[in-house]
Design a protein around this motif. Structure first.
Motif, PDB file in Angstrom:
ATOM      1  N   ARG A  20     -15.321  27.198   1.088  1.00  0.00           N
ATOM      2  CA  ARG A  20     -14.152  27.090   1.970  1.00  0.00           C
ATOM      3  C   ARG A  20     -13.139  28.206   1.760  1.00  0.00           C
ATOM      4  O   ARG A  20     -12.410  28.591   2.695  1.00  0.00           O
ATOM      5  CB  ARG A  20     -13.505  25.711   1.779  1.00  0.00           C
ATOM      6  CG  ARG A  20     -12.465  25.384   2.813  1.00  0.00           C
ATOM      7  CD  ARG A  20     -12.157  23.904   2.864  1.00  0.00           C
ATOM      8  NE  ARG A  20     -13.293  23.141   3.378  1.00  0.00           N
ATOM      9  CZ  ARG A  20     -13.256  21.828   3.615  1.00  0.00           C
ATOM     10  NH1 ARG A  20     -12.131  21.153   3.385  1.00  0.00           N
ATOM     11  NH2 ARG A  20     -14.316  21.191   4.071  1.00  0.00           N
ATOM     12  N   ARG A  77      -6.859  26.726  12.636  1.00  0.00           N
ATOM     13  CA  ARG A  77      -5.768  27.271  13.454  1.00  0.00           C
ATOM     14  C   ARG A  77      -4.689  27.903  12.574  1.00  0.00           C
ATOM     15  O   ARG A  77      -4.117  28.934  12.939  1.00  0.00           O
ATOM     16  CB  ARG A  77      -5.174  26.172  14.331  1.00  0.00           C
ATOM     17  CG  ARG A  77      -6.078  25.766  15.501  1.00  0.00           C
ATOM     18  CD  ARG A  77      -5.439  24.662  16.336  1.00  0.00           C
ATOM     19  NE  ARG A  77      -6.238  24.335  17.502  1.00  0.00           N
ATOM     20  CZ  ARG A  77      -6.075  24.856  18.715  1.00  0.00           C
ATOM     21  NH1 ARG A  77      -5.115  25.761  18.905  1.00  0.00           N
ATOM     22  NH2 ARG A  77      -6.832  24.500  19.724  1.00  0.00           N
ATOM     23  N   GLU A 102      -6.684  23.298  10.057  1.00  0.00           N
ATOM     24  CA  GLU A 102      -6.724  24.306   8.999  1.00  0.00           C
ATOM     25  C   GLU A 102      -7.210  25.654   9.522  1.00  0.00           C
ATOM     26  O   GLU A 102      -6.712  26.712   9.102  1.00  0.00           O
ATOM     27  CB  GLU A 102      -7.635  23.824   7.858  1.00  0.00           C
ATOM     28  CG  GLU A 102      -7.110  22.617   7.113  1.00  0.00           C
ATOM     29  CD  GLU A 102      -7.543  21.294   7.736  1.00  0.00           C
ATOM     30  OE1 GLU A 102      -7.386  20.251   7.080  1.00  0.00           O
ATOM     31  OE2 GLU A 102      -8.015  21.304   8.891  1.00  0.00           O
ATOM     32  N   ASN A 139     -15.522  25.517  14.650  1.00  0.00           N
ATOM     33  CA  ASN A 139     -15.028  24.228  15.109  1.00  0.00           C
ATOM     34  C   ASN A 139     -13.502  24.191  15.024  1.00  0.00           C
ATOM     35  O   ASN A 139     -12.878  24.857  14.199  1.00  0.00           O
ATOM     36  CB  ASN A 139     -15.669  23.077  14.335  1.00  0.00           C
ATOM     37  CG  ASN A 139     -15.573  23.225  12.824  1.00  0.00           C
ATOM     38  OD1 ASN A 139     -15.349  24.316  12.302  1.00  0.00           O
ATOM     39  ND2 ASN A 139     -15.739  22.126  12.112  1.00  0.00           N
ATOM     40  N   ASP A 140     -12.911  23.417  15.910  1.00  0.00           N
ATOM     41  CA  ASP A 140     -11.456  23.386  16.064  1.00  0.00           C
ATOM     42  C   ASP A 140     -10.852  22.391  15.080  1.00  0.00           C
ATOM     43  O   ASP A 140     -10.899  21.184  15.294  1.00  0.00           O
ATOM     44  CB  ASP A 140     -11.117  23.000  17.517  1.00  0.00           C
ATOM     45  CG  ASP A 140      -9.636  23.180  17.825  1.00  0.00           C
ATOM     46  OD1 ASP A 140      -8.855  23.438  16.888  1.00  0.00           O
ATOM     47  OD2 ASP A 140      -9.268  23.073  19.016  1.00  0.00           O
ATOM     48  N   TRP A 141     -10.281  22.935  13.990  1.00  0.00           N
ATOM     49  CA  TRP A 141      -9.605  22.122  12.986  1.00  0.00           C
ATOM     50  C   TRP A 141      -8.207  22.694  12.764  1.00  0.00           C
ATOM     51  O   TRP A 141      -7.999  23.910  12.887  1.00  0.00           O
ATOM     52  CB  TRP A 141     -10.371  22.140  11.664  1.00  0.00           C
ATOM     53  CG  TRP A 141     -11.531  21.206  11.647  1.00  0.00           C
ATOM     54  CD1 TRP A 141     -12.746  21.394  12.234  1.00  0.00           C
ATOM     55  CD2 TRP A 141     -11.587  19.921  11.030  1.00  0.00           C
ATOM     56  NE1 TRP A 141     -13.565  20.323  12.013  1.00  0.00           N
ATOM     57  CE2 TRP A 141     -12.883  19.395  11.271  1.00  0.00           C
ATOM     58  CE3 TRP A 141     -10.690  19.165  10.282  1.00  0.00           C
ATOM     59  CZ2 TRP A 141     -13.280  18.144  10.807  1.00  0.00           C
ATOM     60  CZ3 TRP A 141     -11.081  17.924   9.804  1.00  0.00           C
ATOM     61  CH2 TRP A 141     -12.356  17.423  10.070  1.00  0.00           C
ATOM     62  N   GLU A 151     -14.285  23.242  20.114  1.00  0.00           N
ATOM     63  CA  GLU A 151     -14.554  24.470  19.376  1.00  0.00           C
ATOM     64  C   GLU A 151     -13.570  25.555  19.796  1.00  0.00           C
ATOM     65  O   GLU A 151     -12.903  25.455  20.831  1.00  0.00           O
ATOM     66  CB  GLU A 151     -15.999  24.919  19.604  1.00  0.00           C
ATOM     67  CG  GLU A 151     -17.007  23.832  19.293  1.00  0.00           C
ATOM     68  CD  GLU A 151     -18.354  24.379  18.855  1.00  0.00           C
ATOM     69  OE1 GLU A 151     -18.472  25.592  18.650  1.00  0.00           O
ATOM     70  OE2 GLU A 151     -19.279  23.564  18.710  1.00  0.00           O
ATOM     71  N   TYR A 186     -19.458  26.021   9.754  1.00  0.00           N
ATOM     72  CA  TYR A 186     -18.268  25.351  10.266  1.00  0.00           C
ATOM     73  C   TYR A 186     -17.440  24.748   9.132  1.00  0.00           C
ATOM     74  O   TYR A 186     -17.945  24.464   8.047  1.00  0.00           O
ATOM     75  CB  TYR A 186     -18.676  24.264  11.253  1.00  0.00           C
ATOM     76  CG  TYR A 186     -18.920  24.783  12.662  1.00  0.00           C
ATOM     77  CD1 TYR A 186     -18.967  26.145  12.936  1.00  0.00           C
ATOM     78  CD2 TYR A 186     -19.104  23.894  13.717  1.00  0.00           C
ATOM     79  CE1 TYR A 186     -19.186  26.619  14.200  1.00  0.00           C
ATOM     80  CE2 TYR A 186     -19.321  24.343  15.005  1.00  0.00           C
ATOM     81  CZ  TYR A 186     -19.364  25.715  15.239  1.00  0.00           C
ATOM     82  OH  TYR A 186     -19.578  26.180  16.509  1.00  0.00           O
ATOM     83  N   TRP A 187     -16.146  24.564   9.426  1.00  0.00           N
ATOM     84  CA  TRP A 187     -15.251  23.897   8.489  1.00  0.00           C
ATOM     85  C   TRP A 187     -15.799  22.494   8.235  1.00  0.00           C
ATOM     86  O   TRP A 187     -16.027  21.713   9.147  1.00  0.00           O
ATOM     87  CB  TRP A 187     -13.846  23.831   9.081  1.00  0.00           C
ATOM     88  CG  TRP A 187     -12.833  23.216   8.162  1.00  0.00           C
ATOM     89  CD1 TRP A 187     -12.553  21.887   8.019  1.00  0.00           C
ATOM     90  CD2 TRP A 187     -11.974  23.906   7.266  1.00  0.00           C
ATOM     91  NE1 TRP A 187     -11.562  21.701   7.089  1.00  0.00           N
ATOM     92  CE2 TRP A 187     -11.183  22.920   6.609  1.00  0.00           C
ATOM     93  CE3 TRP A 187     -11.781  25.258   6.952  1.00  0.00           C
ATOM     94  CZ2 TRP A 187     -10.224  23.256   5.663  1.00  0.00           C
ATOM     95  CZ3 TRP A 187     -10.827  25.583   6.010  1.00  0.00           C
ATOM     96  CH2 TRP A 187     -10.058  24.593   5.371  1.00  0.00           C
ATOM     97  N   GLY A 188     -16.046  22.185   6.971  1.00  0.00           N
ATOM     98  CA  GLY A 188     -16.639  20.914   6.614  1.00  0.00           C
ATOM     99  C   GLY A 188     -18.147  20.984   6.441  1.00  0.00           C
ATOM    100  O   GLY A 188     -18.760  20.033   5.957  1.00  0.00           O
TER     101      GLY A 188
END
Length: 268
Positions: free
Chosen positions: A200, A228, A226, A222-224, A255, A186-188
């Motif tokens: 990343r 999108r 960046e 995950n919904d971030w 998510e 996931y992002w992060g």
């Protein structure tokens, strides 16, 4: 497509998709495909739970311990059980095995070691601490584990295992009849599965690569903002999940299920 018996993941895994697997599998099984490939298979939280098997299935992970475990489980299941038969749930044994360099072991011993550590690690985290709780039995129990391994052994028949970088896997197997399911870090949390395995910058590469494929893909992340922005060329489906936390409360997570097609849910 051939109907098969699904199986449970053989061990906990950080980001194992227990809460989201049903939605993802429903969308996977609504797609006609001759090849199914997962570049980030992990412990098979989605792969093993599917009920329909195409002509070719490919399970890939850049972590060689993962692919070695699945290969041993597929081809040497009785021998794996023999190695693990007298293993016990023990913090001392957990720490001893964690210090062992897997390079010094046979493939069979490596598989048993990795499975033991993953079954007992808190939260299924790679390299995690010994997990124990006062309100339930030990995390490692061969009597409970044996039917899980046997079901996975049967489900893994005819599966091809790869130990490639995700981009190499996509390039190698891409075709108009291929469906990819991607479950990247996931992002992060890019280092959650080991430092140096994913960074990343890979998200931009992933968006570019998936924009060129001939086949179809489903990606969960995950919904971030960046994410999108990077994957703006594709279709988004928002999913809200509730996770139980250790303190007894719950947290809501947003998510995304991203794809390059409109899933026809309910085909099968």
């Amino acid at each position: 497509m051939k109907k098969v018996s699904p199986a449970a993941p053989v061990a906990p895994w950080l980001g194992g998709k227990k809460a989201l697997s049903a939605k993802i599998i429903e969308r996977i099984e609504a797609v006609d495909h001759a090849t199914y490939a997962e570049p980030f298979v992990g412990m098979g939280g989605v792969f093993l739970r599917r009920k329909w098997q195409p002509k070719l299935e490919v399970a890939n992970d850049f972590n060689g311990e993962v692919t070695n475990l699945f290969r041993i489980l597929q081809r040497h299941y009785p021998q794996l059980m023999d190695v693990m038969r007298f293993q016990i749930a023990s913090r001392r044994e957990f720490e001893r095995l964690r210090q062992v360099d897997p390079v010094t072991l046979t493939d069979l011993e490596r598989a048993a070691r990795f499975l033991y550590l993953q079954r007992q690690a808190f939260g299924g985290k790679l390299g995690g601490v010994f997990g124990v709780a006062s309100d339930r039995g030990p995390r490692f129990s061969l009597s409970r584990l044996e039917p899980i391994l046997e079901a996975a052994h049967e489900r893994l028949e005819n599966v091809v295992f790869e130990n490639l970088d995700w981009a190499d896997l996509v390039t190698r197997y891409d075709s108009p009849n291929c469906l990819f399911y991607l479950d990247p870090p996931y992002w992060g949390g890019e280092n959650d599965y080991g430092k140096g395995l994913f960074d990343r910058s890979q998200f931009q590469k992933m968006a570019d690569t998936l924009g060129r494929i001939k086949g179809k893909f489903i990606l969960s992340i995950n919904d971030w903002p960046e994410i999108r922005d990077l994957f703006a060329a594709f279709r988004f489906e928002e999913v809200s999940l509730t996770y139980t936390v250790a303190a007894g409360g719950a947290t809501v997570a947003a998510e995304l299920i991203i794809s390059n097609f409109e899933p026809r849910v309910g085909l099968f």
